[in-house]
Write a protein that holds these residues in place. Structure first.
Motif, PDB file in Angstrom:
ATOM      1  N   ILE A  15      13.468  -9.225  -2.835  1.00 36.70           N
ATOM      2  CA  ILE A  15      14.057  -8.232  -3.739  1.00 36.70           C
ATOM      3  C   ILE A  15      13.114  -7.938  -4.896  1.00 36.70           C
ATOM      4  O   ILE A  15      13.063  -6.805  -5.401  1.00 36.70           O
ATOM      5  CB  ILE A  15      15.445  -8.693  -4.209  1.00 36.70           C
ATOM      6  N   ASN A  16      12.323  -8.906  -5.298  1.00 33.80           N
ATOM      7  CA  ASN A  16      11.248  -8.659  -6.259  1.00 33.80           C
ATOM      8  C   ASN A  16      10.322  -7.566  -5.716  1.00 33.80           C
ATOM      9  O   ASN A  16       9.957  -6.615  -6.424  1.00 33.80           O
ATOM     10  CB  ASN A  16      10.482  -9.967  -6.497  1.00 33.80           C
ATOM     11  N   ALA A  17       9.941  -7.675  -4.445  1.00 36.54           N
ATOM     12  CA  ALA A  17       9.095  -6.649  -3.825  1.00 36.54           C
ATOM     13  C   ALA A  17       9.815  -5.310  -3.780  1.00 36.54           C
ATOM     14  O   ALA A  17       9.239  -4.257  -4.106  1.00 36.54           O
ATOM     15  CB  ALA A  17       8.696  -7.088  -2.416  1.00 36.54           C
ATOM     16  N   LEU A  18      11.074  -5.345  -3.388  1.00 36.48           N
ATOM     17  CA  LEU A  18      11.862  -4.124  -3.297  1.00 36.48           C
ATOM     18  C   LEU A  18      11.898  -3.383  -4.629  1.00 36.48           C
ATOM     19  O   LEU A  18      11.893  -2.138  -4.673  1.00 36.48           O
ATOM     20  CB  LEU A  18      13.273  -4.500  -2.827  1.00 36.48           C
ATOM     21  N   ALA A  19      11.902  -4.132  -5.726  1.00 36.32           N
ATOM     22  CA  ALA A  19      11.937  -3.523  -7.058  1.00 36.32           C
ATOM     23  C   ALA A  19      10.736  -2.622  -7.303  1.00 36.32           C
ATOM     24  O   ALA A  19      10.844  -1.586  -7.970  1.00 36.32           O
ATOM     25  CB  ALA A  19      12.005  -4.615  -8.131  1.00 36.32           C
ATOM     26  N   HIS A  20       9.578  -3.014  -6.786  1.00 39.15           N
ATOM     27  CA  HIS A  20       8.373  -2.198  -6.967  1.00 39.15           C
ATOM     28  C   HIS A  20       8.563  -0.821  -6.329  1.00 39.15           C
ATOM     29  O   HIS A  20       8.223   0.204  -6.919  1.00 39.15           O
ATOM     30  CB  HIS A  20       7.154  -2.874  -6.348  1.00 39.15           C
ATOM     31  N   ALA A  21       9.095  -0.817  -5.116  1.00 37.02           N
ATOM     32  CA  ALA A  21       9.293   0.439  -4.395  1.00 37.02           C
ATOM     33  C   ALA A  21      10.397   1.267  -5.044  1.00 37.02           C
ATOM     34  O   ALA A  21      10.290   2.497  -5.143  1.00 37.02           O
ATOM     35  CB  ALA A  21       9.630   0.150  -2.940  1.00 37.02           C
ATOM     36  N   ALA A  22      11.464   0.605  -5.485  1.00 32.09           N
ATOM     37  CA  ALA A  22      12.576   1.327  -6.102  1.00 32.09           C
ATOM     38  C   ALA A  22      12.114   2.087  -7.345  1.00 32.09           C
ATOM     39  O   ALA A  22      12.410   3.277  -7.509  1.00 32.09           O
ATOM     40  CB  ALA A  22      13.699   0.349  -6.458  1.00 32.09           C
ATOM     41  N   GLU A  23      11.367   1.404  -8.211  1.00 28.77           N
ATOM     42  CA  GLU A  23      10.905   2.096  -9.423  1.00 28.77           C
ATOM     43  C   GLU A  23       9.802   3.097  -9.101  1.00 28.77           C
ATOM     44  O   GLU A  23       9.636   4.090  -9.823  1.00 28.77           O
ATOM     45  CB  GLU A  23      10.440   1.088 -10.472  1.00 28.77           C
ATOM     46  N   GLY A  24       9.062   2.854  -8.022  1.00 23.84           N
ATOM     47  CA  GLY A  24       8.053   3.825  -7.613  1.00 23.84           C
ATOM     48  C   GLY A  24       8.651   5.170  -7.251  1.00 23.84           C
ATOM     49  O   GLY A  24       8.005   6.215  -7.403  1.00 23.84           O
ATOM     50  N   LEU A  25       9.906   5.176  -6.797  1.00 28.20           N
ATOM     51  CA  LEU A  25      10.548   6.426  -6.386  1.00 28.20           C
ATOM     52  C   LEU A  25      10.935   7.304  -7.573  1.00 28.20           C
ATOM     53  O   LEU A  25      11.218   8.491  -7.388  1.00 28.20           O
ATOM     54  CB  LEU A  25      11.790   6.127  -5.527  1.00 28.20           C
ATOM     55  N   TYR A  26      10.987   6.740  -8.784  1.00 23.28           N
ATOM     56  CA  TYR A  26      11.229   7.602  -9.962  1.00 23.28           C
ATOM     57  C   TYR A  26      10.109   7.489 -10.998  1.00 23.28           C
ATOM     58  O   TYR A  26      10.279   7.842 -12.162  1.00 23.28           O
ATOM     59  CB  TYR A  26      12.601   7.349 -10.595  1.00 23.28           C
ATOM     60  N   ALA A  27       8.931   7.040 -10.545  1.00 21.96           N
ATOM     61  CA  ALA A  27       7.775   6.959 -11.440  1.00 21.96           C
ATOM     62  C   ALA A  27       7.313   8.366 -11.834  1.00 21.96           C
ATOM     63  O   ALA A  27       7.394   9.301 -11.036  1.00 21.96           O
ATOM     64  CB  ALA A  27       6.633   6.215 -10.757  1.00 21.96           C
ATOM     65  N   VAL A  28       6.804   8.505 -13.055  1.00 24.49           N
ATOM     66  CA  VAL A  28       6.342   9.818 -13.508  1.00 24.49           C
ATOM     67  C   VAL A  28       5.121  10.275 -12.712  1.00 24.49           C
ATOM     68  O   VAL A  28       4.874  11.476 -12.571  1.00 24.49           O
ATOM     69  CB  VAL A  28       6.014   9.811 -15.017  1.00 24.49           C
ATOM     70  N   ASP A  29       4.337   9.333 -12.186  1.00 24.16           N
ATOM     71  CA  ASP A  29       3.126   9.685 -11.440  1.00 24.16           C
ATOM     72  C   ASP A  29       3.290   9.456  -9.935  1.00 24.16           C
ATOM     73  O   ASP A  29       2.324   9.254  -9.225  1.00 24.16           O
ATOM     74  CB  ASP A  29       1.924   8.904 -11.974  1.00 24.16           C
ATOM     75  N   ARG A  30       4.521   9.488  -9.453  1.00 28.65           N
ATOM     76  CA  ARG A  30       4.760   9.266  -8.023  1.00 28.65           C
ATOM     77  C   ARG A  30       4.120  10.389  -7.206  1.00 28.65           C
ATOM     78  O   ARG A  30       3.817  11.462  -7.728  1.00 28.65           O
ATOM     79  CB  ARG A  30       6.252   9.169  -7.731  1.00 28.65           C
ATOM     80  N   ASN A  31       3.921  10.137  -5.935  1.00 27.94           N
ATOM     81  CA  ASN A  31       3.366  11.146  -5.046  1.00 27.94           C
ATOM     82  C   ASN A  31       3.981  10.970  -3.660  1.00 27.94           C
ATOM     83  O   ASN A  31       4.616   9.948  -3.377  1.00 27.94           O
ATOM     84  CB  ASN A  31       1.828  11.069  -5.024  1.00 27.94           C
ATOM     85  N   PRO A  32       3.843  11.944  -2.773  1.00 31.34           N
ATOM     86  CA  PRO A  32       4.538  11.881  -1.468  1.00 31.34           C
ATOM     87  C   PRO A  32       4.160  10.679  -0.616  1.00 31.34           C
ATOM     88  O   PRO A  32       5.010  10.147   0.104  1.00 31.34           O
ATOM     89  CB  PRO A  32       4.119  13.195  -0.786  1.00 31.34           C
ATOM     90  N   ILE A  33       2.902  10.236  -0.684  1.00 34.15           N
ATOM     91  CA  ILE A  33       2.483   9.091   0.123  1.00 34.15           C
ATOM     92  C   ILE A  33       3.189   7.824  -0.349  1.00 34.15           C
ATOM     93  O   ILE A  33       3.700   7.033   0.451  1.00 34.15           O
ATOM     94  CB  ILE A  33       0.951   8.908   0.060  1.00 34.15           C
TER      95      ILE A  33
END
Length: 353
Positions: free
Chosen positions: A169-187
């Motif tokens: 779940i620690n790992a999952l947190a990285h991906a979860a916040e990546g989905l609303y990051a200001v610098d996110r991208n499609p990849i």
């Protein structure tokens, strides 16, 4: 299609059951001759196994890695590497060991080969963290990104189920916040969704049968994807709170992430609806925050900060530290709401939405 910037990070990944057998080849590919093997005290036997596998390529073992990388430990490891003439470091273990390797690389520039045995994901990032004077300081530097990562699911078979769940779940947190990051991208969005889904499948299967190599492979695959997201886009409120709680109150890293994540997602839910929908779909749930909370609780992970050493009397201080520096987050930082978030995480309440 929105505008975005994508920077690929150089790094070599060796994935698969039994891939540890390629360690000697990978050290040679780095152009290195002597490796200092790093571990925690508890994983000394694993470090010695790596040293034996390396034979004359092993310069020695340093088994003092601990959570949050105290500055004094980093200095001691750097000095030992210099004394032994090590020209690379092999970090076997979780985030604590990888973090120590990064601290060595930050000053010395030694290449790091990481062998993760948990799902922390820090091996895929150029982010480092060092604790000094009770405060954890983080930064980014290309020198600390491990040059090579060997993912061998067989090395995770003995990871206790509860630790597997919190690390996952620690790992999952990285991906979860990546989905609303200001610098996110499609990849990174694709990697985040796939990483969350892989972890959501893997953890219940590991809870059912700890030695299920297919489930262990799925979890390590998810950890790689989630860690790659962490290494490529910015994080937000959840990670800031966890750094505060871990660095200032010495709470265990993965457990803290596990407990805080559902509440951080609930805090940001209205401000990042598309991200929440993606997280919920990946976990086959109706609400992102509730799906993460249930994934933890249903698989034996702690869900309350009071159960991992946090004191109620420290919640106000934690809130004050978290509010000190403004940083990108979908919802503005509001002191009263963050204080309530911390209270709910302390009590272990299931998010309402």
């Amino acid at each position: 299609m929105r505008s975005f910037i994508y920077n690929g990070q150089a790094g070599r990944v060796i994935f698969g059951a039994g891939s540890l057998q390629h360690l000697g080849r990978e050290i040679e590919a780095l152009g290195a001759r002597k490796a200092l093997v790093l571990s925690t005290p508890e994983q000394r036997a694993s470090a010695e196994m790596i040293a034996d596998l390396l034979g004359p390529r092993a310069a020695g073992v340093f088994d003092r890695a601990v959570m949050h990388v105290p500055m004094e430990t980093a200095r001691e490891a750097r000095e030992l590497a210099r004394q032994l003439g090590a020209d690379c470091a092999v970090a076997i273990g979780g985030g604590s060991t990888t973090g120590l390797g990064k601290a060595i690389a930050l000053d010395s520039g030694l290449p790091i080969l990481a062998i993760p045995t948990t799902y922390a994901g820090s091996e895929m990032t150029s982010i480092y963290g060092i604790t000094e004077g009770g405060l954890k300081k983080t930064g980014k530097d290309a020198r600390v990104l491990p040059r090579t990562v060997i993912y061998d699911p067989e090395l995770t078979l003995s990871l206790p189920v509860r630790m597997s769940v919190t690390s996952g779940i620690n790992a999952l947190a990285h991906a979860a916040e990546g989905l609303y990051a200001v610098d996110r991208n499609p990849i990174m969005d694709l990697m985040a969704k796939e990483g969350i889904a892989a972890m959501g499948r893997a953890l219940p299967a590991i809870k059912k049968e700890a030695t299920d190599i297919a489930a262990r492979s799925d979890a390590l695959y998810g950890a790689w994807l989630c860690g790659t997201v962490l290494g490529n886009v910015g994080m937000a409120l959840h990670h800031k709170l966890c750094h505060t709680l871990g660095g200032s109150f010495n709470l265990p890293h993965a457990e803290t992430h596990t407990i805080v994540l559902p509440h951080a997602l609930a805090y940001n839910a209205a401000a990042a609806p598309q991200a929440m929908q993606a997280i919920a779909q990946a976990l086959q749930g109706r609400s992102a925050a509730q799906a993460v909370f249930d994934l933890a609780q249903n698989n034996g992970a702690p869900v309350a900060l009071k159960d991992i050493g946090m004191k109620a009397s420290d919640l106000d201080k934690a809130c004050d530290i978290a509010m000190q520096n403004q940083y990108p987050n979908p919802r503005p930082l509001e002191r009263a709401a963050i204080r309530q978030l911390l209270q709910q995480a302390f009590d272990g309440q299931r998010p309402e939405a």
